[in-house]
Design a protein around this motif. Structure first.
Motif, PDB file in Angstrom:
ATOM      1  N   LEU A  20       6.815  37.150  40.191  1.00 45.25           N
ATOM      2  CA  LEU A  20       6.850  38.725  39.432  1.00 45.25           C
ATOM      3  C   LEU A  20       6.070  39.767  40.154  1.00 45.25           C
ATOM      4  O   LEU A  20       4.794  39.366  40.223  1.00 45.25           O
ATOM      5  N   PRO A  21       6.611  40.730  40.601  1.00 43.44           N
ATOM      6  CA  PRO A  21       5.828  41.657  41.155  1.00 43.44           C
ATOM      7  C   PRO A  21       5.236  42.801  40.063  1.00 43.44           C
ATOM      8  O   PRO A  21       5.833  43.060  39.047  1.00 43.44           O
ATOM      9  N   GLY A  22       4.065  43.218  40.171  1.00 39.07           N
ATOM     10  CA  GLY A  22       3.374  44.074  39.275  1.00 39.07           C
ATOM     11  C   GLY A  22       3.415  43.669  37.871  1.00 39.07           C
ATOM     12  O   GLY A  22       3.136  42.664  37.465  1.00 39.07           O
ATOM     13  N   ASP A  23       3.824  44.756  37.056  1.00 43.10           N
ATOM     14  CA  ASP A  23       3.939  44.541  35.564  1.00 43.10           C
ATOM     15  C   ASP A  23       5.318  44.234  35.214  1.00 43.10           C
ATOM     16  O   ASP A  23       5.374  44.083  33.930  1.00 43.10           O
ATOM     17  N   HIS A  24       6.228  43.765  36.109  1.00 41.82           N
ATOM     18  CA  HIS A  24       7.387  43.468  35.667  1.00 41.82           C
ATOM     19  C   HIS A  24       7.491  42.016  34.841  1.00 41.82           C
ATOM     20  O   HIS A  24       6.686  41.191  35.157  1.00 41.82           O
ATOM     21  N   HIS A  25       8.315  42.155  33.750  1.00 35.88           N
ATOM     22  CA  HIS A  25       8.505  41.044  33.106  1.00 35.88           C
ATOM     23  C   HIS A  25       9.901  41.074  32.337  1.00 35.88           C
ATOM     24  O   HIS A  25      10.370  42.145  32.324  1.00 35.88           O
ATOM     25  N   PHE A  26      10.568  39.817  31.939  1.00 33.10           N
ATOM     26  CA  PHE A  26      11.825  40.287  31.292  1.00 33.10           C
ATOM     27  C   PHE A  26      12.131  39.365  29.886  1.00 33.10           C
ATOM     28  O   PHE A  26      11.472  38.621  29.573  1.00 33.10           O
ATOM     29  N   PHE A  27      12.832  40.209  29.009  1.00 32.71           N
ATOM     30  CA  PHE A  27      13.205  39.633  27.816  1.00 32.71           C
ATOM     31  C   PHE A  27      14.577  39.255  28.014  1.00 32.71           C
ATOM     32  O   PHE A  27      15.509  39.954  28.185  1.00 32.71           O
ATOM     33  N   ILE A  28      15.095  37.838  27.916  1.00 32.81           N
ATOM     34  CA  ILE A  28      16.464  37.425  28.183  1.00 32.81           C
ATOM     35  C   ILE A  28      17.145  36.775  26.841  1.00 32.81           C
ATOM     36  O   ILE A  28      16.374  35.788  26.390  1.00 32.81           O
ATOM     37  N   THR A  29      18.051  37.394  26.205  1.00 36.01           N
ATOM     38  CA  THR A  29      18.544  36.739  25.101  1.00 36.01           C
ATOM     39  C   THR A  29      19.892  36.138  25.464  1.00 36.01           C
ATOM     40  O   THR A  29      20.562  36.672  26.264  1.00 36.01           O
ATOM     41  N   PHE A  30      19.993  34.783  25.011  1.00 36.25           N
ATOM     42  CA  PHE A  30      21.233  34.211  25.391  1.00 36.25           C
ATOM     43  C   PHE A  30      21.911  33.536  24.240  1.00 36.25           C
ATOM     44  O   PHE A  30      21.186  32.978  23.158  1.00 36.25           O
ATOM     45  N   ASP A  31      23.053  33.065  24.318  1.00 30.28           N
ATOM     46  CA  ASP A  31      23.845  32.224  23.178  1.00 30.28           C
ATOM     47  C   ASP A  31      23.573  30.674  23.464  1.00 30.28           C
ATOM     48  O   ASP A  31      24.021  30.294  24.326  1.00 30.28           O
ATOM     49  N   THR A  32      22.798  30.088  22.474  1.00 31.94           N
ATOM     50  CA  THR A  32      22.417  28.822  22.398  1.00 31.94           C
ATOM     51  C   THR A  32      23.637  27.801  22.241  1.00 31.94           C
ATOM     52  O   THR A  32      23.544  26.711  22.494  1.00 31.94           O
ATOM     53  N   ARG A  33      24.875  28.471  21.653  1.00 36.33           N
ATOM     54  CA  ARG A  33      26.034  27.775  21.491  1.00 36.33           C
ATOM     55  C   ARG A  33      26.866  27.601  22.813  1.00 36.33           C
ATOM     56  O   ARG A  33      27.677  26.942  22.687  1.00 36.33           O
ATOM     57  N   HIS A  34      26.539  28.153  23.879  1.00 37.31           N
ATOM     58  CA  HIS A  34      27.257  28.202  25.107  1.00 37.31           C
ATOM     59  C   HIS A  34      27.363  26.885  25.351  1.00 37.31           C
ATOM     60  O   HIS A  34      26.411  26.056  25.268  1.00 37.31           O
ATOM     61  N   PRO A  35      28.608  26.079  25.718  1.00 32.82           N
ATOM     62  CA  PRO A  35      28.655  24.627  25.917  1.00 32.82           C
ATOM     63  C   PRO A  35      27.802  24.182  27.340  1.00 32.82           C
ATOM     64  O   PRO A  35      27.318  23.164  27.328  1.00 32.82           O
ATOM     65  N   GLU A  36      27.497  25.346  28.115  1.00 35.53           N
ATOM     66  CA  GLU A  36      26.671  24.694  29.344  1.00 35.53           C
ATOM     67  C   GLU A  36      25.222  24.943  29.343  1.00 35.53           C
ATOM     68  O   GLU A  36      24.355  24.847  30.116  1.00 35.53           O
ATOM     69  N   ALA A  37      24.742  25.832  28.148  1.00 39.56           N
ATOM     70  CA  ALA A  37      23.442  25.951  27.850  1.00 39.56           C
ATOM     71  C   ALA A  37      22.693  24.598  27.479  1.00 39.56           C
ATOM     72  O   ALA A  37      23.160  23.781  26.696  1.00 39.56           O
ATOM     73  N   GLN A  38      21.463  24.428  28.063  1.00 40.23           N
ATOM     74  CA  GLN A  38      20.515  23.440  27.972  1.00 40.23           C
ATOM     75  C   GLN A  38      19.328  23.528  27.494  1.00 40.23           C
ATOM     76  O   GLN A  38      18.605  24.333  28.089  1.00 40.23           O
ATOM     77  N   LEU A  39      18.956  23.111  26.418  1.00 40.87           N
ATOM     78  CA  LEU A  39      17.738  23.331  25.700  1.00 40.87           C
ATOM     79  C   LEU A  39      17.299  21.978  24.992  1.00 40.87           C
ATOM     80  O   LEU A  39      18.242  21.265  24.400  1.00 40.87           O
ATOM     81  N   ALA A  40      16.205  21.760  24.621  1.00 35.25           N
ATOM     82  CA  ALA A  40      15.848  20.718  23.328  1.00 35.25           C
ATOM     83  C   ALA A  40      16.349  20.821  22.330  1.00 35.25           C
ATOM     84  O   ALA A  40      16.654  21.877  21.822  1.00 35.25           O
ATOM     85  N   ASP A  41      16.763  19.629  21.717  1.00 35.55           N
ATOM     86  CA  ASP A  41      17.254  19.752  20.277  1.00 35.55           C
ATOM     87  C   ASP A  41      16.488  20.489  19.302  1.00 35.55           C
ATOM     88  O   ASP A  41      17.067  21.302  18.640  1.00 35.55           O
ATOM     89  N   TRP A  42      15.220  20.593  19.345  1.00 35.43           N
ATOM     90  CA  TRP A  42      14.378  21.073  18.385  1.00 35.43           C
ATOM     91  C   TRP A  42      14.576  22.564  18.701  1.00 35.43           C
ATOM     92  O   TRP A  42      14.515  23.415  17.526  1.00 35.43           O
ATOM     93  N   LEU A  43      14.645  23.021  19.868  1.00 38.28           N
ATOM     94  CA  LEU A  43      14.759  24.688  20.075  1.00 38.28           C
ATOM     95  C   LEU A  43      16.268  25.011  19.680  1.00 38.28           C
ATOM     96  O   LEU A  43      16.402  25.991  19.059  1.00 38.28           O
ATOM     97  N   ARG A  44      17.327  24.203  19.948  1.00 39.87           N
ATOM     98  CA  ARG A  44      18.619  24.652  19.437  1.00 39.87           C
ATOM     99  C   ARG A  44      18.834  24.459  18.054  1.00 39.87           C
ATOM    100  O   ARG A  44      19.378  25.351  17.396  1.00 39.87           O
ATOM    101  N   ALA A  45      17.893  23.685  17.079  1.00 37.24           N
ATOM    102  CA  ALA A  45      17.820  23.728  15.874  1.00 37.24           C
ATOM    103  C   ALA A  45      17.226  24.754  15.272  1.00 37.24           C
ATOM    104  O   ALA A  45      17.600  25.423  14.526  1.00 37.24           O
ATOM    105  N   ARG A  46      16.015  25.371  16.020  1.00 39.64           N
ATOM    106  CA  ARG A  46      15.430  26.496  15.601  1.00 39.64           C
ATOM    107  C   ARG A  46      16.037  27.694  16.190  1.00 39.64           C
ATOM    108  O   ARG A  46      15.973  28.914  15.190  1.00 39.64           O
ATOM    109  N   TYR A  47      17.039  27.824  16.910  1.00 42.34           N
ATOM    110  CA  TYR A  47      17.773  28.984  17.129  1.00 42.34           C
ATOM    111  C   TYR A  47      19.305  28.469  17.407  1.00 42.34           C
ATOM    112  O   TYR A  47      19.697  28.282  18.780  1.00 42.34           O
TER     113      TYR A  47
END
Length: 148
Positions: free
Chosen positions: A31-58
């Motif tokens: 990351l250069p300088g002060d750049h940073h990102f907020f990325i919102t995504f659909d956790t229901r997407h069939p190809e999204a992969q995340l821990a079960d506890w994160l999917r339950a929370r979101y």
């Protein structure tokens, strides 16, 4: 049949390509300088992969922050994978570009929002020539909700 230019889908692909290019640069150079990102995504997407506890929370959508600590950022034509820290617990995520709803870099007041329509569009009359609505539209997003 009338032929038309599908600007909505063209814009959608262009904006996803922009995100892919930005994240590829971050994966290679950090990351250069002060750049940073907020990325919102659909956790229901069939190809999204995340821990079960994160999917339950979101169960519908989740916003991640790419800023101080992240590992294993790998960008492909379909999406990206990254390991982020959740309460001192590193968790790998796989996020398809088609699942991204917002992409914001508050350091330069840049943001995109992708609107999606119901994927279960149903042509009740069975007319094969009927046109489905444009599945995705892109627009610049207000940064107010991400301000501290």
């Amino acid at each position: 049949m009338t032929r038309a230019i599908d600007y909505g889908n063209l814009m959608h692909r262009a904006m996803r390509g922009l995100i892919q290019e930005v994240l590829s640069g971050i994966a290679e150079h950090g990351l250069p300088g002060d750049h940073h990102f907020f990325i919102t995504f659909d956790t229901r997407h069939p190809e999204a992969q995340l821990a079960d506890w994160l999917r339950a929370r979101y169960p519908e959508e989740m916003t991640i922050v790419i800023q101080h600590w992240f590992e294993n950022l790998v960008v492909t034509d379909e999406g990206f994978s990254i390991t982020l820290n959740f309460g001192n617990s590193p968790e790998p995520l796989v996020i398809p570009f088609d699942a991204v709803r917002t992409f914001v870099d508050p350091s330069v007041e840049f943001g995109l929002r992708f609107e999606t329509q119901d994927p279960d569009f149903d042509d009740e009359e069975g007319d094969d020539d009927a046109e489905a609505p444009t599945p995705h539209e892109a627009e610049v997003v207000s940064l107010d909700k991400f301000r501290k």
